[in-house]
Scaffold this active site. Structure first.
Site, mmCIF file in Angstrom:
data_model
loop_
_atom_site.group_PDB
_atom_site.id
_atom_site.type_symbol
_atom_site.label_atom_id
_atom_site.label_comp_id
_atom_site.label_asym_id
_atom_site.label_seq_id
_atom_site.Cartn_x
_atom_site.Cartn_y
_atom_site.Cartn_z
ATOM 1 N N ASP A 135 40.550 27.824 42.902
ATOM 2 C CA ASP A 135 41.072 29.172 42.610
ATOM 3 C C ASP A 135 40.029 30.069 41.947
ATOM 4 O O ASP A 135 40.377 31.051 41.276
ATOM 5 C CB ASP A 135 42.338 29.111 41.737
ATOM 6 C CG ASP A 135 43.494 28.409 42.436
ATOM 7 O OD1 ASP A 135 43.597 28.533 43.670
ATOM 8 O OD2 ASP A 135 44.283 27.740 41.751
ATOM 9 N N ILE A 153 42.779 20.084 47.619
ATOM 10 C CA ILE A 153 41.557 20.806 47.250
ATOM 11 C C ILE A 153 40.421 20.387 48.179
ATOM 12 O O ILE A 153 40.210 19.195 48.433
ATOM 13 C CB ILE A 153 41.219 20.559 45.759
ATOM 14 C CG1 ILE A 153 42.291 21.243 44.885
ATOM 15 C CG2 ILE A 153 39.830 21.084 45.415
ATOM 16 C CD1 ILE A 153 42.139 21.030 43.405
ATOM 17 N N ASN A 200 42.472 31.991 50.487
ATOM 18 C CA ASN A 200 43.640 31.251 50.002
ATOM 19 C C ASN A 200 44.609 32.215 49.356
ATOM 20 O O ASN A 200 44.194 33.201 48.731
ATOM 21 C CB ASN A 200 43.182 30.224 48.959
ATOM 22 C CG ASN A 200 44.345 29.462 48.344
ATOM 23 O OD1 ASN A 200 45.209 28.935 49.057
ATOM 24 N ND2 ASN A 200 44.391 29.397 47.017
ATOM 25 N N HIS A 238 47.353 32.389 46.371
ATOM 26 C CA HIS A 238 47.787 31.666 45.169
ATOM 27 C C HIS A 238 48.961 32.429 44.543
ATOM 28 O O HIS A 238 48.881 33.654 44.382
ATOM 29 C CB HIS A 238 46.627 31.557 44.164
ATOM 30 C CG HIS A 238 47.011 30.785 42.949
ATOM 31 N ND1 HIS A 238 47.138 29.411 42.961
ATOM 32 C CD2 HIS A 238 47.351 31.187 41.705
ATOM 33 C CE1 HIS A 238 47.524 29.001 41.766
ATOM 34 N NE2 HIS A 238 47.661 30.063 40.979
ATOM 35 N N GLU A 252 33.645 26.361 45.479
ATOM 36 C CA GLU A 252 33.754 25.010 44.933
ATOM 37 C C GLU A 252 34.611 24.937 43.671
ATOM 38 O O GLU A 252 34.984 23.857 43.235
ATOM 39 C CB GLU A 252 32.356 24.397 44.701
ATOM 40 C CG GLU A 252 31.505 25.069 43.633
ATOM 41 C CD GLU A 252 30.880 26.389 44.085
ATOM 42 O OE1 GLU A 252 31.098 26.806 45.232
ATOM 43 O OE2 GLU A 252 30.189 27.010 43.254
ATOM 44 N N GLU A 259 57.816 39.652 47.692
ATOM 45 C CA GLU A 259 57.274 40.950 47.249
ATOM 46 C C GLU A 259 55.744 40.972 47.188
ATOM 47 O O GLU A 259 55.167 42.027 47.014
ATOM 48 C CB GLU A 259 57.837 41.294 45.860
ATOM 49 C CG GLU A 259 59.327 41.566 45.876
ATOM 50 C CD GLU A 259 59.867 41.963 44.506
ATOM 51 O OE1 GLU A 259 59.074 42.149 43.557
ATOM 52 O OE2 GLU A 259 61.105 42.056 44.376
#
Ligand code: GAR
Length: 203
Positions: free
Chosen positions: A153, A95, A110, A112, A150, A181
């Site tokens: 996610d 992180i 990012n 996820h 900050e 996929e």
């Protein structure tokens, strides 16, 4: 044509990095150029993928640099000295601090491996995300590309793609399907979208 200079941050196998490399050679990523790959793990296979594609690599480890602050200082210097404009976290399992992310507003994205806001935040990374999805019993999961701020996610969502959970799925089989996929499709597209916006001066 002028392109957005991209640094990709990795920690492991680097299949998402590979998707970005393939997207650049295949023309899906045309407004950005992968100029640097940084790993926080020595010997990560992602580094071999980068070298194979002729991309400069760098390994920066917290333990060699006196912790988070030293790591981020070295990272910032490496990015600035190369004129990097966009940071892509592709399987980066660490992180970044608020100090760091504030210096790169809407310049870090990012991928996820879940549909945020499900199965995300601190502790939800890699296979753990798929273990949690299976334990909860969801029937649909997927992947999200988002800006990094900050809040782990917690930044604005750029793209999502849904993937069905199948009977008999294991965390490993689900991870593979979500990558194939969803992640490998939406990450390169999002990298192109943001790179284009940067080049057009929209960001
Ligand atoms: C990917 O599924 C990525 O979404 C996830 O780890 C895997 C890395 O695979 N990232 C996170 O969980 C970050 N919070 P890769 O190294 O083969 O791209």
């Amino acid at each position: 044509m002028l392109k957005t200079k991209i640094a990709v941050l990795v920690s492991g196998g680097g299949t998402n990095l590979q998707a970005l490399i393939d997207a650049e050679s295949g023309g899906i990523l045309q407004s950005g150029h992968i100029a640097l790959v940084v790993s926080n793990v020595r010997g990560a296979y992602a580094l071999e993928r980068a070298e194979g594609a002729g991309i400069e690599t760098l390994t920066l480890r917290k333990r060699d640099l006196g912790g988070q602050e030293g790591f981020e200082k070295a990272l910032q210097e490496a990015l600035e000295s190369r004129g990097i404009q966009l940071i892509v976290l592709a399987g980066f399992m660490s992180i970044l601090s608020a100090d760091f992310t504030r210096r790169w507003p809407e310049r870090i994205i990012n991928v996820h491996p879940a549909l945020i806001p499900s199965f995300c935040g601190k502790g939800f990374y890699g296979l753990h995300v798929h273990e949690a999805a299976l334990a909860y019993g969801v029937k649909v999961t997927g992947a999200t590309v988002h800006y990094v701020n900050e809040v782990p996610d917690g930044g604005r969502i750029i793209a999502q793609r849904a993937v069905y959970v199948e009977d008999g799925d294991t965390p490993e089989s689900l991870q593979q399907r979500v990558m194939r996929e969803a992640e490998w499709i939406i990450l390169p597209r999002a990298a192109e979208q943001v790179s284009k916006e940067i080049m057009e001066g929209k960001k």
